[in-house]
Design an enzyme around this catalytic site. Structure first.
Site, PDB file in Angstrom:
ATOM      1  N   GLY A  11       0.818  -1.210   0.000  1.00  7.68           N
ATOM      2  CA  GLY A  11       0.000   0.000   0.000  1.00  7.68           C
ATOM      3  C   GLY A  11       0.850   1.258   0.000  1.00  7.68           C
ATOM      4  CB  SER A  35      -8.275  -5.691  -0.700  1.00 12.74           C
ATOM      5  OG  SER A  35      -7.631  -5.050   0.382  1.00 12.74           O
ATOM      6  CG  PHE A  82       1.075  -0.164   7.064  1.00 13.29           C
ATOM      7  CD1 PHE A  82       1.027   1.156   7.472  1.00 13.29           C
ATOM      8  CD2 PHE A  82       2.322  -0.773   6.938  1.00 13.29           C
ATOM      9  CE1 PHE A  82       2.183   1.855   7.765  1.00 13.29           C
ATOM     10  CE2 PHE A  82       3.480  -0.085   7.232  1.00 13.29           C
ATOM     11  CZ  PHE A  82       3.412   1.236   7.647  1.00 13.29           C
ATOM     12  CB  SER A 124      -6.246   7.825  11.744  1.00 13.15           C
ATOM     13  OG  SER A 124      -6.816   8.988  11.204  1.00 13.15           O
ATOM     14  CB  THR A 126      -9.935  10.078  12.099  1.00 10.72           C
ATOM     15  OG1 THR A 126      -9.511   8.749  12.419  1.00 10.72           O
ATOM     16  CG2 THR A 126      -9.529  10.413  10.681  1.00 10.72           C
ATOM     17  CE1 TYR A 149      -9.262   4.229   8.162  1.00 10.25           C
ATOM     18  CE2 TYR A 149      -9.775   6.537   8.596  1.00 10.25           C
ATOM     19  CZ  TYR A 149      -8.847   5.527   8.432  1.00 10.25           C
ATOM     20  OH  TYR A 149      -7.502   5.806   8.547  1.00 10.25           O
ATOM     21  CE  LYS A 153      -6.764   3.173  10.750  1.00 12.47           C
ATOM     22  NZ  LYS A 153      -5.771   2.094  10.500  1.00 12.47           N
ATOM     23  CG  PHE A 178      -1.855  14.993  12.068  1.00 15.16           C
ATOM     24  CD1 PHE A 178      -2.902  15.820  12.418  1.00 15.16           C
ATOM     25  CD2 PHE A 178      -1.150  14.348  13.088  1.00 15.16           C
ATOM     26  CE1 PHE A 178      -3.229  16.020  13.760  1.00 15.16           C
ATOM     27  CE2 PHE A 178      -1.461  14.548  14.421  1.00 15.16           C
ATOM     28  CZ  PHE A 178      -2.511  15.386  14.767  1.00 15.16           C
TER      29      PHE A 178
END
Length: 340
Positions: A11, A35, A82, A124, A126, A149, A153, A178
């Protein structure tokens, strides 16, 4: 030479981390199921490093296969995890897909090592939502997630923290990213969004090269200097190097706790309009953009306090926003001539 397992290693961030681990002298084993990535990345990694990495195509949600794989690799000393689905919009439409994949894969990896491993977790910013104070520190409260999502996390961090509390041989560092952008200086690896990019910078580069239409700046009435939303953008190579620093920290056994959290950013916010300007300045390309209404769920501004990463992890971002933009553009031009 320590052997590190990188899940999701083909990725965007994973592939750059494979390069940095190799350059730091580690042996790397990659697991991915493609994927959200492309098998050609393995060829690109070999071209960059001169190394043919051990690779296993594996769905980490298959518990039996994960256990068998880990049993066949008894000399793995650390894991950088990851592997996860990451599209915010898709997670809203298909929450069970995200909860199943992102939790099963993590739990299966931990169980396969009998909760005895050094693990770096890809988290993340987030988890902070719209922070009460800026810059946001690792001590800031975790707020209700804006998407499934983001919730994966948050909950994954809880799973890891609670597992570490009862398993002293499980050592975890959660890295709260970030906004990763940019590409490797060779332009051989970079971000490969599937479909229309959901993130600003790949949309900018695809618009500039003619693959997309005009860029929409979502909102110019935020309480910021130019009215557009602010984020902390970080070069993916800097981000990759932080994972190496995290592995080294666990190897050194310097941590005072077997569960630690670090922010990974530059410590500086850049607005959407500033990013557009930086791209134009660093590439000489003129962008076509329009102002649209605010996008539901978007946070108005966030950037990280990275003091802890500098003082404890011994890492700090070094690459400027202009280098982020120029490398992303170089990668986009490479893709045009060498489509994946």
């Amino acid at each position: 030479m320590a052997k590190i397992l990188v899940t999701g290693g083909t990725g965007f961030i994973g592939s750059h981390t494979v390069v940095e681990l190799h350059q730091a002298g580690y042996e790397v084993v990659i697991v991915d199921n493609f994927s959200n990535s492309n098998p050609k990345i393995l060829t690109q990694l070999k071209e960059i490093t001169g190394k043919q990495f051990d690779f296993y195509e594996l769905d980490l949600c298959d518990e039996a296969k994960v256990k068998a794989f880990v049993a066949s690799q008894p000399d793995i000393t650390g894991v950088i995890h990851f592997a996860a689905f990451k599209a915010v919009g898709e997670s809203v439409q298909q929450p069970l897909k995200y909860y199943r994949n992102n939790f099963y894969s993590l739990i299966n990896v931990i169980n396969a090592f009998d909760e005895k491993v050094d693990l770096v977790f890809s988290s993340s910013c987030t988890v902070y939502g719209q922070p009460d104070e800026l810059p946001v520190t690792e001590a800031a409260p975790v707020k209700k997630a804006e998407s499934p999502y983001g919730n994966t996390k948050q909950i994954a961090e809880e799973i890891l923290q609670e597992s570490c509390a009862v398993s002293p041989d499980l050592r975890v560092i959660s890295l709260r990213y970030f906004n990763p952008v940019g590409a490797h200086h060779t332009a051989l690896i970079g971000e490969l969004p599937i479909g229309v990019p959901q993130n600003l910078v790949p949309f900018i580069t695809q618009s500039a090269i003619g693959k997309r239409g005009p860029i929409t700046v979502y909102g110019n009435d935020y309480p910021t200097a130019d009215g557009s939303a602010i984020r902390d953008y970080i070069h993916v190579v800097d981000l990759a190097k932080a994972h190496v620093a995290a592995i080294k920290r666990m190897e050194s056994k310097e941590a005072t706790s077997n569960y630690e959290v670090f922010n990974l950013g530059t410590g500086k916010g850049s607005s959407v309009l500033e990013i557009i300007q930086a791209f134009e300045q660093s590439t000489g390309e003129k962008l076509n953009y329009t102002i649209g209404p605010r996008r539901e769920g978007d946070i108005e501004q966030v950037w990280g306090d990275v003091t802890k990463s500098a003082t404890v992890l011994g890492w700090k971002a070094e690459l400027h926003v202009n280098e982020m933009m120029s490398s992303a553009w170089k990668w986009e031009k490479y893709l045009k001539d060498n489509p994946f």
